[in-house]
Structure formats: structure tokens, C-alpha cells
Design a protein around this motif. Structure first.
Motif, PDB file in Angstrom:
ATOM      1  N   SER A 317       0.836  -1.201   0.000  1.00  0.00           N
ATOM      2  CA  SER A 317       0.000   0.000   0.000  1.00  0.00           C
ATOM      3  C   SER A 317       0.872   1.254   0.000  1.00  0.00           C
ATOM      4  O   SER A 317       0.634   2.200  -0.766  1.00  0.00           O
ATOM      5  N   TRP A 318       1.880   1.259   0.848  1.00  0.00           N
ATOM      6  CA  TRP A 318       2.811   2.393   0.913  1.00  0.00           C
ATOM      7  C   TRP A 318       3.552   2.554  -0.411  1.00  0.00           C
ATOM      8  O   TRP A 318       3.716   3.665  -0.925  1.00  0.00           O
ATOM      9  N   ALA A 319       4.000   1.428  -1.002  1.00  0.00           N
ATOM     10  CA  ALA A 319       4.764   1.485  -2.244  1.00  0.00           C
ATOM     11  C   ALA A 319       3.915   2.015  -3.399  1.00  0.00           C
ATOM     12  O   ALA A 319       4.423   2.724  -4.270  1.00  0.00           O
ATOM     13  N   ARG A 320       2.615   1.686  -3.406  1.00  0.00           N
ATOM     14  CA  ARG A 320       1.742   2.217  -4.461  1.00  0.00           C
ATOM     15  C   ARG A 320       1.629   3.731  -4.342  1.00  0.00           C
ATOM     16  O   ARG A 320       1.694   4.452  -5.338  1.00  0.00           O
ATOM     17  N   ALA A 321       1.481   4.201  -3.107  1.00  0.00           N
ATOM     18  CA  ALA A 321       1.305   5.643  -2.892  1.00  0.00           C
ATOM     19  C   ALA A 321       2.587   6.419  -3.184  1.00  0.00           C
ATOM     20  O   ALA A 321       2.541   7.582  -3.588  1.00  0.00           O
ATOM     21  N   GLU A 322       3.740   5.774  -3.008  1.00  0.00           N
ATOM     22  CA  GLU A 322       5.030   6.444  -3.171  1.00  0.00           C
ATOM     23  C   GLU A 322       5.714   6.086  -4.483  1.00  0.00           C
ATOM     24  O   GLU A 322       6.925   6.243  -4.619  1.00  0.00           O
ATOM     25  N   ARG A 323       4.950   5.630  -5.467  1.00  0.00           N
ATOM     26  CA  ARG A 323       5.524   5.120  -6.715  1.00  0.00           C
ATOM     27  C   ARG A 323       6.576   6.053  -7.297  1.00  0.00           C
ATOM     28  O   ARG A 323       7.655   5.615  -7.720  1.00  0.00           O
ATOM     29  N   ALA A 347       0.753   3.716 -13.107  1.00  0.00           N
ATOM     30  CA  ALA A 347       0.358   3.157 -11.810  1.00  0.00           C
ATOM     31  C   ALA A 347      -0.064   1.700 -11.962  1.00  0.00           C
ATOM     32  O   ALA A 347       0.215   0.863 -11.087  1.00  0.00           O
ATOM     33  N   ASP A 348      -0.747   1.368 -13.075  1.00  0.00           N
ATOM     34  CA  ASP A 348      -1.187  -0.015 -13.277  1.00  0.00           C
ATOM     35  C   ASP A 348      -0.003  -0.954 -13.454  1.00  0.00           C
ATOM     36  O   ASP A 348       0.026  -2.051 -12.894  1.00  0.00           O
ATOM     37  N   VAL A 349       0.980  -0.536 -14.255  1.00  0.00           N
ATOM     38  CA  VAL A 349       2.165  -1.369 -14.456  1.00  0.00           C
ATOM     39  C   VAL A 349       2.934  -1.515 -13.143  1.00  0.00           C
ATOM     40  O   VAL A 349       3.398  -2.604 -12.793  1.00  0.00           O
ATOM     41  N   TRP A 350       3.061  -0.433 -12.403  1.00  0.00           N
ATOM     42  CA  TRP A 350       3.752  -0.468 -11.111  1.00  0.00           C
ATOM     43  C   TRP A 350       3.066  -1.454 -10.164  1.00  0.00           C
ATOM     44  O   TRP A 350       3.722  -2.268  -9.513  1.00  0.00           O
ATOM     45  N   ASP A 351       1.740  -1.407 -10.113  1.00  0.00           N
ATOM     46  CA  ASP A 351       0.996  -2.304  -9.233  1.00  0.00           C
ATOM     47  C   ASP A 351       1.212  -3.765  -9.647  1.00  0.00           C
ATOM     48  O   ASP A 351       1.390  -4.652  -8.799  1.00  0.00           O
ATOM     49  N   GLU A 352       1.212  -4.000 -10.954  1.00  0.00           N
ATOM     50  CA  GLU A 352       1.433  -5.360 -11.459  1.00  0.00           C
ATOM     51  C   GLU A 352       2.825  -5.859 -11.095  1.00  0.00           C
ATOM     52  O   GLU A 352       2.998  -7.005 -10.645  1.00  0.00           O
ATOM     53  N   ARG A 353       3.833  -5.011 -11.265  1.00  0.00           N
ATOM     54  CA  ARG A 353       5.207  -5.423 -10.952  1.00  0.00           C
ATOM     55  C   ARG A 353       5.398  -5.637  -9.451  1.00  0.00           C
ATOM     56  O   ARG A 353       6.140  -6.539  -9.047  1.00  0.00           O
ATOM     57  N   LEU A 354       4.763  -4.820  -8.643  1.00  0.00           N
ATOM     58  CA  LEU A 354       4.852  -5.007  -7.193  1.00  0.00           C
ATOM     59  C   LEU A 354       4.276  -6.359  -6.785  1.00  0.00           C
ATOM     60  O   LEU A 354       4.860  -7.091  -5.978  1.00  0.00           O
ATOM     61  N   GLY A 355       3.108  -6.687  -7.351  1.00  0.00           N
ATOM     62  CA  GLY A 355       2.491  -7.968  -7.018  1.00  0.00           C
ATOM     63  C   GLY A 355       3.370  -9.136  -7.428  1.00  0.00           C
ATOM     64  O   GLY A 355       3.542 -10.105  -6.674  1.00  0.00           O
ATOM     65  N   ALA A 356       3.962  -9.041  -8.626  1.00  0.00           N
ATOM     66  CA  ALA A 356       4.827 -10.114  -9.105  1.00  0.00           C
ATOM     67  C   ALA A 356       6.089 -10.232  -8.263  1.00  0.00           C
ATOM     68  O   ALA A 356       6.656 -11.323  -8.121  1.00  0.00           O
TER      69      ALA A 356
END
Length: 445
Positions: A317-323, A347-356
């Protein structure tokens, strides 16, 4: 840090001659080895300010000392259980732990390059590459030799101190290898084989490395692993025994079954009194990016190192907000592969990479905004973002390697990803950190 720029072009004369240089340099490199057509020795040589050079060298040796102390603690139990959070599967972790001796850590940590981004607050260390493949050894000596042959090279640094010079790392490298082989300087010619993967047998770096080691008093050859045989305490290539086996592998190549078997055989040969193998795979532990994560006793992290944190479910959650102020990196990785700059993706690509990234250890590192430096280019001056690699060889400073990409492209300054490169000169830094390096407070990393 002073207000003096960390990096600059040597002088106006060299800037004016850049169009000629940008054509001549790659051609002269390629004349020595065709593999140079795949990389770009295209920057004019640059100069690092004395203050920045000292800062980067001090940060490099201090950080390496802390990493070694931390690696020794992580391996101390012999089971590999302390390595779980660093991205190693159980069998790999126990394999690394089996190599835990002071000698193996000494050999593993002899050769390193600390990579810095030149940000607005000065250089910040963003990762350390450890092991026998790093540093551009061979490339930097070749660059200095090629430049020295160009017209006007004698005046290259006429506007600076006479002690400023292009780096020639083959000298300290050769002395380090003599120490490891226990062959004193001025003694017989040690035989060394640079072992390469089949895929890298035609790249120039090991061949130029062998060329400059020969000039340092070695009998040096490059060979595929299939051309090197082991018999008891002997390692043989071309019917000749060798004193050193130097594995030109990154860690991800070392763990490939074929090359892991070669490394295990080389280490077993050394254990029976045979030639030293450079470098034991524990070098991968020293270069693991998760080792830069802030320790509990050092909330602000080591001075000069970009803040680094593990990727965990709780951090998403923090990493998404601080992309926009973060960079995602695999804990084990080379050549800039898998690195994601938050502000360079959606933001979508960032979220996908974080999950992976949860599948295997990654780190989140503070993004260091690179300063833009106007440099001569074929069509006139252009802004570049330039990173600096500080070379560490057996406790000695061995030079700087500059790598750059055009400003604003969001690129990663890695030669494998198309970056330009050149040596960066500085005044002599002759401070030596002894083998088995240690610093006060090393447990704080």
C-alpha cells in the motif's frame, strides 16, 4: 560535498574535438575485437572532482566492509537458514553456507564495483556488484590505451592537476591475483585461465583482460569451461597446469547446472591443494541487494547509500502511494534486468510489478533523481544522466567507470541496456583497505 560539480568534461579542447573522437573511439575499439561493436565506448573521458572521488571511495569501502560482516553472520550457522529472506531456495542457501570460511569471503570480496547516481545532494550508492565479472577490467585499460594513441592525447588533462589520469585497473588486479595465487611480485609468471560461458566466449572483455594481465607478467588465456579439466589437485588447459582459475560468471550463470558443476569441481580441486578459484559463489551474497536493507540498529541506513527496504505484503500500500519516489529491484539480479523505476511506468504497471515481486525477494529503493550533465555529442552539447561505478580491487581503489543515457529518457544506465560508457579520471586515491576489511560499526547495516 562542495559546490564543485562532481563530474565534468576535461577541457574545451576535448569538447571541441568530440565529433572526431565519437567516430574514432568505437572504430579503434572494434579494431581490437569485433565484440566492441555491441557496446558503446562513446563518451569522451570525464573527470571526477577530488571531493566526490574521495566521498565515493570512502562510501564504497565502508559499505563493502559492512556487507562482509553481515554476510559472515548470515552464513555462521552453516545451515543457510539465515539466507531465507535474501531470495535463495533452501538447496542454494545450504550450498552457499557450505563455503563459509574467512578465505572464501576474502576471495569473494576482492573485486567489486559500487554504482552511484549523481543526485542533487551528491553521489548516492544504489547497488554493489561483487565478483569476478564486474568493473570493466580490460575495457578501461583498453580505453586508456586507445585514447593515448589519439592526436592531442598528451594534452588531455592539461587544465587539471598532473596527478589526474585515466584509470588502469589491470595493475591492482594483477597484484591481487598474485596475492591469491601466493606468487610474489617479480617472481615467476603465474598461469591463469579466464573461464567463460559458451555464450560469452566471443565478447571482448575477458580477451582484453587476458591481454592486459599478460602485460602484468601473467600467462593468461581465455577458455570455455569444457576446455578446462581437473585431475586431483591440478587444473589443466591446453595441456598446461594453471595457478588460478578465474570464473567470469555472474551469479545467475554460476547456478546454472552445467556451470555449477564446473564451479564445484574447481572448488574441490582447490580444497585438495590445487589452484585458487576466483571467486567462490558467496560473492553473490555480498552483491545481493537485500543486504543493503536498513538494519534495526541503523534506522537511517549507512551514510551515502540510498534507503533500501524489502518488498513485503505489508509494504504494498505504501509502495503504491510512493511510486514516483521508488525503484523496484530484484534482490538477485544483474545488468539492470528486472529494475523498474516507478516514475517511468504507469500506476497499473507499477501495481502489477509489485504484485509479481512478492514471488521472489525484491527491494524498494529511494529513487535518486540523477543530475543532468551537458556533454559534447556529435550534434552539439546534449544533456545526459551519468552514473559512476567505483572499482574496488583487493582493498585498493582501481578507477571510475562512467555510464550514461540521454536525459529524460527514463533509461537505466547499464551498458547491457544501451548506455554509453567511458572512464572517469580523478586524482590518485591510494588509501588501501587490507584484505579481511572491517570497519567500526559494521554490525549496523
Amino acid at each position: 560535498m562542495s559546490n564543485e560539480p562532481a563530474l565534468r568534461v576535461p577541457d574545451a579542447a576535448w569538447e571541441a574535438s568530440f565529433t572526431r573522437l565519437s567516430t574514432a573511439l568505437p572504430a579503434r575499439f572494434a579494431a581490437h575485437h569485433e565484440g566492441y561493436r555491441r557496446i558503446k565506448p562513446s563518451f569522451t573521458p570525464l573527470v571526477v572532482s577530488p571531493v566526490a572521488a574521495r566521498y565515493m571511495w570512502d562510501t564504497t569501502r565502508t559499505c563493502l566492509a559492512r556487507l562482509r560482516a553481515r554476510a559472515s553472520r548470515a552464513l555462521a550457522d552453516g545451515s543457510g537458514s539465515s539466507l531465507d529472506g535474501l531470495g535463495y531456495p533452501p538447496d542454494e542457501a545450504s550450498w552457499l553456507a557450505s563455503m563459509h570460511t574467512p578465505a572464501s569471503l576474502d576471495i569473494a570480496g576482492c573485486f567489486a564495483r559500487a554504482d552511484f547516481v549523481l543526485g542533487p545532494d551528491g553521489p548516492r550508492l544504489v547497488e554493489i556488484n561483487v565478483g569476478p565479472t564486474v568493473g570493466g577490467i580490460g575495457i578501461l585499460d583498453r580505453y586508456a590505451e586507445v585514447v593515448d594513441d589519439l592526436p592531442g592525447a598528451a594534452d588531455l588533462f592539461r587544465s587539471t592537476s598532473q596527478t589526474v589520469h585515466l584509470p588502469r585497473p589491470a595493475g591492482p588486479w594483477g597484484r591481487a591475483l598474485r596475492r591469491l595465487a601466493d606468487v610474489p611480485q617479480g617472481g615467476r609468471r603465474p598461469r591463469i585461465v579466464l573461464a567463460v560461458t559458451d555464450e560469452e566466449a566471443d565478447i571482448p572483455i575477458p580477451h582484453d583482460a587476458a591481454h592486459y594481465l599478460t602485460a602484468q607478467g601473467f600467462d593468461a588465456t581465455v577458455a570455455r569451461t569444457s576446455d578446462i579439466s581437473f585431475d586431483g589437485s591440478r587444473a589443466v588447459v591446453g595441456e598446461q597446469c594453471v595457478d588460478l582459475v578465474y570464473g567470469c560468471f555472474t551469479y545467475d550463470e554460476v547456478i546454472t547446472p552445467r556451470y555449477r558443476t564446473f564451479v564445484d569441481t574447481a572448488l574441490a580441486c582447490h580444497a585438495r591443494g590445487g589452484p585458487v578459484y576466483v571467486a567462490p559463489p558467496v560473492f553473490g551474497l555480498l552483491g545481493n541487494k537485500a543486504m543493503l536493507v536498513e538494519g534495526e540498529q541503523s534506522a537511517d541506513g549507512p551514510v551515502g547509500v540510498a534507503a533500501t527496504r524489502p518488498v513485503t505484503p505489508a509494504a504494498l500500500s505504501w509502495a503504491r502511494a510512493e511510486r514516483e519516489r521508488l525503484v523496484l529491484k530484484p534482490a538477485i539480479g544483474y545488468g539492470g534486468r528486472g529494475v523498474v523505476i516507478g516514475r517511468a511506468v504507469s500506476a497499473d504497471v507499477w501495481d502489477e510489478r509489485l504484485g509479481a515481486a512478492l514471488a521472489r525477494p525484491h527491494v524498494l529503493q529511494d529513487y535518486v533523481a540523477p543530475s543532468s550533465l551537458d556533454l559534447p555529442a556529435p550534434d552539439g552539447r546534449a544533456p545526459f544522466e551519468v552514473g559512476i561505478g567505483c572499482l574496488f580491487v583487493d582493498g585498493h581503489f582501481a578507477g571510475f567507470l562512467a555510464r550514461g543515457v540521454p536525459a529524460g529518457t527514463g533509461g537505466i544506465a547499464n551498458v547491457h541496456q544501451g548506455a554509453f560508457f567511458a572512464p572517469a579520471a580523478c586524482e590518485s586515491l591510494d588509501v588501501h583497505t587490507p584484505a579481511g576489511l572491517a570497519v567500526s560499526g559494521s554490525e549496523g547495516l
